[in-house]
Design an enzyme around this catalytic site. Structure first.
Site, mmCIF file in Angstrom:
data_model
loop_
_atom_site.group_PDB
_atom_site.id
_atom_site.type_symbol
_atom_site.label_atom_id
_atom_site.label_comp_id
_atom_site.label_asym_id
_atom_site.label_seq_id
_atom_site.Cartn_x
_atom_site.Cartn_y
_atom_site.Cartn_z
ATOM 1 N N TRP A 174 -9.110 5.808 -0.131
ATOM 2 C CA TRP A 174 -9.669 6.393 -1.359
ATOM 3 C C TRP A 174 -8.785 5.944 -2.511
ATOM 4 C CZ3 TRP A 174 -8.270 9.612 2.841
ATOM 5 C CH2 TRP A 174 -6.942 10.072 2.808
ATOM 6 N N ARG B 280 -0.127 4.706 2.942
ATOM 7 C CA ARG B 280 -0.061 4.464 4.381
ATOM 8 C C ARG B 280 0.237 5.661 5.264
ATOM 9 N NH1 ARG B 280 3.986 -0.395 4.709
ATOM 10 N NH2 ARG B 280 4.428 -0.015 2.505
ATOM 11 N N GLU C 246 -5.197 3.420 -10.400
ATOM 12 C CA GLU C 246 -5.851 2.126 -10.157
ATOM 13 C C GLU C 246 -7.005 1.943 -11.134
ATOM 14 O OE1 GLU C 246 -6.263 2.954 -5.656
ATOM 15 O OE2 GLU C 246 -6.117 0.785 -5.824
ATOM 16 N N CYS D 277 0.821 -1.223 0.000
ATOM 17 C CA CYS D 277 0.000 0.000 0.000
ATOM 18 C C CYS D 277 0.846 1.261 0.000
ATOM 19 C CB CYS D 277 -0.940 0.001 1.208
ATOM 20 S SG CYS D 277 -1.940 1.495 1.321
HETATM 21 N N1 ARG Z 1 -6.761 -1.642 -6.937
HETATM 22 C C1 ARG Z 1 -8.083 -1.901 -6.431
HETATM 23 C C2 ARG Z 1 -9.107 -1.341 -7.410
HETATM 24 O O1 ARG Z 1 -8.730 -0.736 -8.368
HETATM 25 C C3 ARG Z 1 -8.298 -1.281 -5.063
HETATM 26 C C4 ARG Z 1 -7.260 -1.614 -4.009
HETATM 27 C C5 ARG Z 1 -7.279 -0.675 -2.833
HETATM 28 N N2 ARG Z 1 -7.021 0.675 -3.241
HETATM 29 C C6 ARG Z 1 -7.055 1.751 -2.434
HETATM 30 N N3 ARG Z 1 -6.829 2.917 -2.955
HETATM 31 N N4 ARG Z 1 -7.317 1.641 -1.154
HETATM 32 O O2 ARG Z 1 -10.291 -1.440 -7.246
#
Ligand code: ARG
Length: 367
Positions: free
Chosen positions: A242, A74, A247, A71
């Site tokens: 968030w 953090r 991602e 992560c």
């Molecule tokens: N990578 C995952 C997604 O695209 C989420 C993982 C957690 N990500 C976060 N920003 N807490 O759905």
């Protein structure tokens, strides 16, 4: 000999290590520590497990985040809000608590890092499991012309269909919550539409992008990992932060085995896809990721870009070092999937990962 082994069961050792660590880090007295330790030891011998206080649970969940090697977000570990739902007994009570989690975490777009803990694993079994990978996620349907929706959800979607659910069949159908207690038949619960915040993507200056009809949900709430604290395993402990823009823009919507939208974006931008040398994928990625960040922002939904997230991670590492703590880190996950070498994390070749408690761990699929 046999006695000595019993007195120091694996759980007792893990529990003692956690309780000591908790009392040290939160600077409680030696007396308090000793009292709590003998209480825990007695409960383990009597019941085969022990019950965290609310404070221990909250501390454990926060430190599990702090320890999460994969992560990048953090820096904010200490702001995690923890809901104690260990008394939820039925599938219905659990589902209701999950909806409360979604509402609290979403907070009208000002996303709050949140974890909800349900009753942990007990020696006699009957684990609570949430089938969903994330509380809010899109279904994936196999069709003769390929998958409609999220290909990553195909197996879960089919398992939920076997439980009697039917989706609309669109690209962005939110799956219902699926809760299973022990070996009982899992129950599914639709999430009310108004509980699910979503963002439709538009580009700050390429107007036609909105016409592609791309969107994503606001809050990623991981719900299939276990929270391990002091030897106790919380098999249902959904948590969220968030999104970092990449991602969605460089993985969920871009990966060829996910929504695979780069060709459509390249065509919209009139790029030549007949050769790699036009860098059409890179150009499409850039505009898609601009659109993701822009749209979250204009809709008032929390999001972080990968450059800012990397800077925040560097601050986190510095702060941890100042506290005398080793940072647990998996480089291949911490570098963002876009322009990784343009972030400072890329240049850290000294990052290492170890087994650690508290932590969040993947668990076997229940379906
Ligand atoms: N990578 C995952 C997604 O695209 C989420 C993982 C957690 N990500 C976060 N920003 N807490 O759905």
């Amino acid at each position: 000999m046999i006695n000595a082994i019993n007195l120091n069961s694996k759980l007792e050792i893990q529990a003692e290590a956690f309780i000591r660590f908790y009392y040290e880090e939160t600077k409680k007295s030696a007396q308090q520590y000793k009292e709590r330790l003998s209480e825990v030891a007695a409960e383990i011998r009597e019941t085969g497990t022990y019950t965290h206080t609310k404070q221990e649970l909250t501390f454990g969940a926060k430190v599990a985040w702090r320890n999460s090697a994969k992560c990048i977000g953090r820096l904010f570990w200490d702001s995690l809000e923890v809901f104690d739902e260990r008394s939820a007994k039925t599938e219905e009570e659990i589902a209701a608590a999950l909806l409360r989690h979604i509402e609290h975490a979403t907070n009208g777009g000002r996303i709050r890092p949140t974890l909800t803990a349900f009753a942990p694993q007990k020696p006699e079994g009957s684990d609570i499991r949430i089938w969903n990978h994330q509380l809010i996620r899109y279904a994936g349907y196999r069709t003769p012309d390929g998958v409609v929706g999220d290909p990553a959800s195909v197996e879960l979607t089919e398992a939920i269909q076997r439980l009697g659910w039917t989706g609309q069949g669109t690209k962005y159908d939110v799956l219902p919550l699926v809760v299973q207690i022990g070996s009982r038949k899992p129950k599914w619960f639709p999430i009310p539409g108004e509980a699910v915040m979503e963002v439709k993507f538009e580009h700050p200056d390429i107007e036609e992008l909105a016409g592609l009809g791309l969107q994503w949900y606001a809050v990623p709430i991981l719900s299939d990992m276990a929270l391990n604290v002091g030897g106790v395993r919380y098999t249902a402990a959904p948590f969220n932060g968030w999104y970092m823009g990449t991602e969605i823009g460089a993985r969920n919507l871009a990966d060829a085995d996910r929504y695979d939208e780069l060709p459509a974006i390249a065509d919209l931008l009139d790029l030549d896809r007949s050769t790699n040398t036009t860098l059409w994928k890179d150009r499409a990625l850039l505009e898609l990721n601009s659109a993701v960040i822009h749209s979250f922002k204009t809709n008032g939904v929390s999001i972080v870009d990968h450059h800012t997230a990397a800077e925040q991670f560097m601050r986190f590492m510095k702060r941890e070092q100042e506290q005398g703590r080793d940072v647990n880190a998996r480089w291949s996950w911490l570098i963002p999937p876009m322009s990784p070498a343009a972030t400072p994390v890329w240049h850290r070749n000294d990052l290492t990962e170890r087994e650690i408690d508290p932590d969040y761990a993947p668990q076997e699929r229940p379906y």
